[in-house]
Design a protein around this motif. Structure first.
Motif, PDB file in Angstrom:
ATOM      1  N   SER A 134      -3.184   1.857  -2.024  1.00 27.03           N
ATOM      2  CA  SER A 134      -3.575   1.907  -0.629  1.00 27.03           C
ATOM      3  C   SER A 134      -4.828   2.765  -0.520  1.00 27.03           C
ATOM      4  CB  SER A 134      -2.442   2.527   0.188  1.00 27.03           C
ATOM      5  OG  SER A 134      -2.816   2.695   1.528  1.00 27.03           O
ATOM      6  N   ASP A 135      -5.652   2.489   0.463  1.00 26.44           N
ATOM      7  CA  ASP A 135      -6.864   3.300   0.625  1.00 26.44           C
ATOM      8  C   ASP A 135      -6.570   4.634   1.309  1.00 26.44           C
ATOM      9  OD1 ASP A 135      -6.364   2.104   3.079  1.00 26.44           O
ATOM     10  OD2 ASP A 135      -8.461   1.778   3.549  1.00 26.44           O
ATOM     11  N   HIS A 136      -5.493   4.711   2.056  1.00 28.30           N
ATOM     12  CA  HIS A 136      -5.101   5.967   2.685  1.00 28.30           C
ATOM     13  C   HIS A 136      -3.667   5.851   3.182  1.00 28.30           C
ATOM     14  CE1 HIS A 136      -5.323   4.292   6.759  1.00 28.30           C
ATOM     15  NE2 HIS A 136      -6.457   3.716   6.377  1.00 28.30           N
ATOM     16  N   GLY A 137      -3.097   6.991   3.510  1.00 31.24           N
ATOM     17  CA  GLY A 137      -1.760   7.009   4.077  1.00 31.24           C
ATOM     18  C   GLY A 137      -1.834   7.014   5.593  1.00 31.24           C
ATOM     19  N   GLU A 138      -0.700   6.900   6.199  1.00 29.79           N
ATOM     20  CA  GLU A 138      -0.589   6.966   7.659  1.00 29.79           C
ATOM     21  C   GLU A 138       0.593   7.857   8.008  1.00 29.79           C
ATOM     22  OE1 GLU A 138      -2.338   5.755  10.205  1.00 29.79           O
ATOM     23  OE2 GLU A 138      -3.766   4.674   8.959  1.00 29.79           O
ATOM     24  N   GLU A 139       0.415   8.615   9.030  1.00 31.33           N
ATOM     25  CA  GLU A 139       1.522   9.394   9.571  1.00 31.33           C
ATOM     26  C   GLU A 139       2.009   8.630  10.792  1.00 31.33           C
ATOM     27  OE1 GLU A 139       2.212  13.579  11.857  1.00 31.33           O
ATOM     28  OE2 GLU A 139       0.565  13.468  10.423  1.00 31.33           O
ATOM     29  N   ALA A 166       3.448  -4.615   9.537  1.00 34.64           N
ATOM     30  CA  ALA A 166       2.324  -4.708   8.595  1.00 34.64           C
ATOM     31  C   ALA A 166       2.773  -4.344   7.183  1.00 34.64           C
ATOM     32  CB  ALA A 166       1.190  -3.794   9.044  1.00 34.64           C
ATOM     33  N   THR A 167       3.606  -3.316   7.056  1.00 34.37           N
ATOM     34  CA  THR A 167       4.118  -2.912   5.750  1.00 34.37           C
ATOM     35  C   THR A 167       4.999  -4.000   5.159  1.00 34.37           C
ATOM     36  OG1 THR A 167       4.002  -0.592   6.391  1.00 34.37           O
ATOM     37  CG2 THR A 167       5.444  -1.142   4.537  1.00 34.37           C
ATOM     38  N   SER A 168       5.859  -4.574   5.985  1.00 34.22           N
ATOM     39  CA  SER A 168       6.729  -5.655   5.522  1.00 34.22           C
ATOM     40  C   SER A 168       5.912  -6.861   5.066  1.00 34.22           C
ATOM     41  CB  SER A 168       7.686  -6.062   6.650  1.00 34.22           C
ATOM     42  OG  SER A 168       8.513  -7.117   6.229  1.00 34.22           O
ATOM     43  N   TYR A 169       4.885  -7.208   5.823  1.00 27.80           N
ATOM     44  CA  TYR A 169       4.028  -8.336   5.455  1.00 27.80           C
ATOM     45  C   TYR A 169       3.290  -8.045   4.146  1.00 27.80           C
ATOM     46  CZ  TYR A 169       0.452 -11.915   5.581  1.00 27.80           C
ATOM     47  OH  TYR A 169      -0.363 -12.951   5.246  1.00 27.80           O
ATOM     48  N   ASN A 170       2.797  -6.828   4.001  1.00 31.32           N
ATOM     49  CA  ASN A 170       2.114  -6.423   2.774  1.00 31.32           C
ATOM     50  C   ASN A 170       3.053  -6.578   1.572  1.00 31.32           C
ATOM     51  OD1 ASN A 170      -0.260  -5.188   1.492  1.00 31.32           O
ATOM     52  ND2 ASN A 170       1.157  -3.513   1.076  1.00 31.32           N
ATOM     53  N   ASP A 171       4.281  -6.122   1.702  1.00 32.90           N
ATOM     54  CA  ASP A 171       5.272  -6.271   0.634  1.00 32.90           C
ATOM     55  C   ASP A 171       5.489  -7.745   0.296  1.00 32.90           C
ATOM     56  OD1 ASP A 171       5.525  -3.530   0.644  1.00 32.90           O
ATOM     57  OD2 ASP A 171       7.485  -3.528   1.635  1.00 32.90           O
ATOM     58  N   HIS A 172       5.547  -8.570   1.312  1.00 33.00           N
ATOM     59  CA  HIS A 172       5.744 -10.006   1.118  1.00 33.00           C
ATOM     60  C   HIS A 172       4.573 -10.619   0.339  1.00 33.00           C
ATOM     61  CE1 HIS A 172       6.916 -14.131   1.923  1.00 33.00           C
ATOM     62  NE2 HIS A 172       5.723 -14.352   2.469  1.00 33.00           N
ATOM     63  N   VAL A 173       3.355 -10.248   0.694  1.00 35.79           N
ATOM     64  CA  VAL A 173       2.171 -10.777   0.007  1.00 35.79           C
ATOM     65  C   VAL A 173       2.162 -10.342  -1.457  1.00 35.79           C
ATOM     66  CG1 VAL A 173      -0.358 -10.658  -0.106  1.00 35.79           C
ATOM     67  CG2 VAL A 173       0.788 -11.012   2.093  1.00 35.79           C
TER      68      VAL A 173
END
Length: 146
Positions: A32-37, A6-13
């Motif tokens: 981002s609306d929030h972080g994730e652990e 998901a992070t990789s796709y977000n970077d691509h977009v």
């Protein structure tokens, strides 16, 4: 793997968006609306506001530090040197996403009674308010301890 994908796709977009507007006068704000652990320092995946964990500093770091950046096309940079200078001066200032609307008002040149310069990270009069987590944890106090 799902989170990484998901992070990789977000970077691509985001890359595609910057390419789409690279020849126009464009400013793009990303946050981002929030972080994730996600297994950052313990065997845990997700976000839990009320169970930040025994290492409060690490919990806050991975769940509440979020990306925020402003990208400007070359054309925008050439035609808005004052705003570019304000962006550069704001780099590294503490912020909270609650104040994003004030940054957007500023960048869009919108004049509204809702705009508060002291809440706009690009403004010389900006003052970051106390950043609270769960109504009782003062984020900056915890982060400054480390």
């Amino acid at each position: 793997a799902d989170y990484d994908n998901a992070t990789s796709y977000n970077d691509h977009v985001i890359h595609l968006m910057t390419q789409l507007y690279t020849n126009q006068s464009t400013v793009l704000v990303y946050l981002s609306d929030h972080g994730e652990e996600v297994y950052d320092y313990r065997l845990r995946s997700g976000r839990d506001d009320f169970k930040l964990g025994p290492d409060l500093h690490q919990s806050l770091r991975y769940q509440y530090n979020v990306p925020f950046f402003i990208w400007c096309s070359d054309k925008y940079i050439a035609t808005h040197p004052d705003i570019i200078r304000e962006i550069q001066q704001a780099t590294g200032r503490p912020m909270m996403i609650d104040n994003t609307c004030h940054v957007l008002f500023h960048l869009a040149g919108l004049f509204t009674p809702y705009y508060k310069a002291n809440r706009d990270v690009l403004s010389a009069t900006y003052r970051c308010p106390s950043r609270l987590v769960n109504d009782d944890v003062i984020y900056d106090d915890v982060m400054m301890e480390h």
